[in-house]
Design a protein around this motif. Structure first.
Motif, PDB file in Angstrom:
ATOM      1  N   HIS A 108       0.869  -1.240  -0.125  1.00 41.57           N
ATOM      2  CA  HIS A 108       0.104  -0.209   0.124  1.00 41.57           C
ATOM      3  C   HIS A 108       1.004   1.125  -0.012  1.00 41.57           C
ATOM      4  O   HIS A 108       0.480   2.305   0.688  1.00 41.57           O
ATOM      5  N   THR A 109       1.930   1.424  -0.588  1.00 41.23           N
ATOM      6  CA  THR A 109       2.770   2.439  -0.844  1.00 41.23           C
ATOM      7  C   THR A 109       2.757   2.912  -2.258  1.00 41.23           C
ATOM      8  O   THR A 109       3.964   3.636  -2.785  1.00 41.23           O
TER       9      THR A 109
ATOM     10  N   LEU B 264      -7.516   5.902  -1.955  1.00 43.08           N
ATOM     11  CA  LEU B 264      -8.458   4.803  -1.006  1.00 43.08           C
ATOM     12  C   LEU B 264      -9.455   4.284  -1.927  1.00 43.08           C
ATOM     13  O   LEU B 264     -10.660   4.945  -1.820  1.00 43.08           O
TER      14      LEU B 264
ATOM     15  N   SER C 249       0.214  10.123  -3.567  1.00 49.86           N
ATOM     16  CA  SER C 249       1.619  10.495  -3.061  1.00 49.86           C
ATOM     17  C   SER C 249       2.358   9.851  -4.437  1.00 49.86           C
ATOM     18  O   SER C 249       2.104   9.049  -5.088  1.00 49.86           O
TER      19      SER C 249
ATOM     20  N   GLN D 181       4.471   6.965   0.790  1.00 48.48           N
ATOM     21  CA  GLN D 181       3.520   7.034   1.968  1.00 48.48           C
ATOM     22  C   GLN D 181       2.454   5.875   1.960  1.00 48.48           C
ATOM     23  O   GLN D 181       2.008   5.199   0.912  1.00 48.48           O
TER      24      GLN D 181
ATOM     25  N   ILE E 292      -0.721   4.229   2.311  1.00 49.29           N
ATOM     26  CA  ILE E 292      -2.539   4.481   1.962  1.00 49.29           C
ATOM     27  C   ILE E 292      -3.107   3.287   1.499  1.00 49.29           C
ATOM     28  O   ILE E 292      -2.779   2.575   0.663  1.00 49.29           O
ATOM     29  N   TYR E 293      -4.182   2.687   2.430  1.00 50.06           N
ATOM     30  CA  TYR E 293      -4.717   1.371   2.002  1.00 50.06           C
ATOM     31  C   TYR E 293      -5.441   1.625   0.867  1.00 50.06           C
ATOM     32  O   TYR E 293      -6.663   2.402   0.775  1.00 50.06           O
TER      33      TYR E 293
ATOM     34  N   THR F 231     -13.787  10.022   2.451  1.00 46.32           N
ATOM     35  CA  THR F 231     -13.163   9.523   3.903  1.00 46.32           C
ATOM     36  C   THR F 231     -13.658  10.490   4.749  1.00 46.32           C
ATOM     37  O   THR F 231     -13.752  10.034   6.222  1.00 46.32           O
TER      38      THR F 231
ATOM     39  N   ASN G 195       3.930   3.456   8.624  1.00 44.00           N
ATOM     40  CA  ASN G 195       2.779   3.749   8.354  1.00 44.00           C
ATOM     41  C   ASN G 195       2.101   5.163   9.010  1.00 44.00           C
ATOM     42  O   ASN G 195       0.987   5.515   8.974  1.00 44.00           O
TER      43      ASN G 195
ATOM     44  N   VAL H 259      -1.513   4.904  10.994  1.00 45.26           N
ATOM     45  CA  VAL H 259      -2.851   4.948  10.086  1.00 45.26           C
ATOM     46  C   VAL H 259      -3.291   3.476   9.943  1.00 45.26           C
ATOM     47  O   VAL H 259      -4.325   3.397   9.503  1.00 45.26           O
TER      48      VAL H 259
END
Length: 375
Positions: free
Chosen positions: A112-113, A118, A153, A158, A160-161, A232, A296, A299
């Motif tokens: 997840h980078t 999302l 990003s 970063q 981010i799921y 979100t 993470n 997060v």
């Protein structure tokens, strides 16, 4: 000590039903005292049937670990590398969203980078779930969904799921092998581990084998809310928790696919987790890759948890010196958490047939199992 653990876990199950509004919950514990199974509440609110062992459960994003394990098995076979750019296998697929498929690697997708947004809150997906419960999502549509919003990003920058990364990983599995995602998960994970009650849910499925619990959504959208407006930031404020639970058992979940399309049981999920946590499935090099965690910045949804390749691990300081590994997943009407120590000696799998409103249930289970109050 084991008997106390079992008693404490049962107390959490009873609390979840009595105080947290869960229709039904189960837990399977393996420890020095053997195997223990506990239950509270019901599998069916209308008929009052109790929850039971050997139920077929949709494990949601716990399925990401199956996808990651399949990719790692292909890496062990020399058929791909985690450092392959996405464009090596899916040339041009990412460009429509403004992504650079030459810079985003398979590793980025799995941890997840990648910089993908999302995906789970994409307006078109939320609208589909809310208003088109029978819609079948194709692989092509899921890949387009993955890049339907701009990057958030740079690659590797970063955590981010993003379910979209796993849609792309599933497509890469199919491109590399010439087989379906389903066939490769069966070949590399399900059959080697003897998971006789685990399968990839077919895209057109709207039911489960017996026995299974009904799936419930705790609160519908507030009157007048357009699912397409969900973000979100406003998601939580748009839910009306005072509305009665809605039965969503027949919901089509083709949008889960390689990001969360596995159906299993507490027993099979325990076997799978122990195998990946202890090194019983993958060769040493790939086992190490799976459990290489990324920063993470807090997060990941549980305190002290970090993310690897489809898996979570709690830092030893937060867990009183224990290395605790796991998988977890939610989707409408289902929540699964599976944890075990890295030696496989103390494990727990829980499932609720509704998404919990808070983190209280997993936090209480962690305290009962491992004696640690996470904050």
């Amino acid at each position: 000590m084991a008997h106390n653990i079992h008693d404490e876990v049962q107390q959490v199950l009873d609390w979840a039903v009595a105080e947290d509004g869960v229709p039904g919950i189960v837990a399977e514990v393996h420890d020095a005292d053997g195997t223990w199974f506990g239950t509270a509440g019901v599998a069916d609110l209308a008929l009052g049937h109790r929850r039971q062992s050997e139920e077929y459960l949709h494990v949601g994003s716990s399925g990401k670990a199956f996808t990651a394990a399949t990719v790692l098995a292909l890496a062990a076979e020399g058929r791909l590398s985690l450092e392959n750019p996405v464009n090596t296998w899916l040339p041009g697929v990412m460009e429509s969203g403004g992504y650079d498929g030459d810079k985003i690697t398979i590793r980025h997708l799995l941890n997840h980078t990648s910089g993908l947004f999302l995906t789970g809150l994409a307006p078109e997906l939320q609208h589909s779930i809310a208003t088109q419960s029978a819609r079948i999502w194709t692989t092509s549509e899921l890949m387009k969904l993955a890049v339907s919003q701009p990057p958030v990003s740079e690659p590797g920058e970063q955590f981010i799921y993003a379910n979209g990364g796993y849609y792309l990983a599933g497509a890469i599995i199919e491109k590399v092998t010439g087989n379906t995602y389903l066939a490769e998960v069966e070949r590399t994970v399900i059959r080697p581990l003897g998971l006789t009650h685990t399968y990839v849910r077919p895209a057109d499925a709207t039911s489960y084998p017996h026995p299974y619990p009904k799936s419930y959504v705790a609160g519908a959208l507030k009157d007048g809310v357009d699912p397409a407006t969900l973000t979100t930031a406003n998601w939580a404020s748009m839910i009306d928790h005072d509305k009665p639970p809605i039965d969503v058992t027949a919901l089509n979940t083709s949008w889960g696919w390689a990001a969360g399309g596995i159906v299993s049981t507490t027993e099979d999920l325990t076997r799978f987790l122990k195998a990946i946590a202890t090194g019983g499935l993958l060769p040493p090099a790939q086992h190490h890759e799976m459990w290489t965690m990324v920063a993470n910045d807090g997060v990941v949804w549980l305190p002290h948890a970090r993310y690897g390749l489809g898996v979570i691990e709690f830092d030893r300081a937060g867990m009183g010196g224990l290395t605790v590994r796991g998988v977890s997943g939610t989707l409408p009407g289902s929540f699964t958490l599976a944890l075990c120590t890295d030696d496989g000696r103390r494990s727990v799998v829980i499932h609720t047939n509704i998404e919990p409103k808070t983190l209280d249930i997993p936090l209480k289970i962690i305290k009962a199992m491992y004696g640690v109050a996470l904050d």
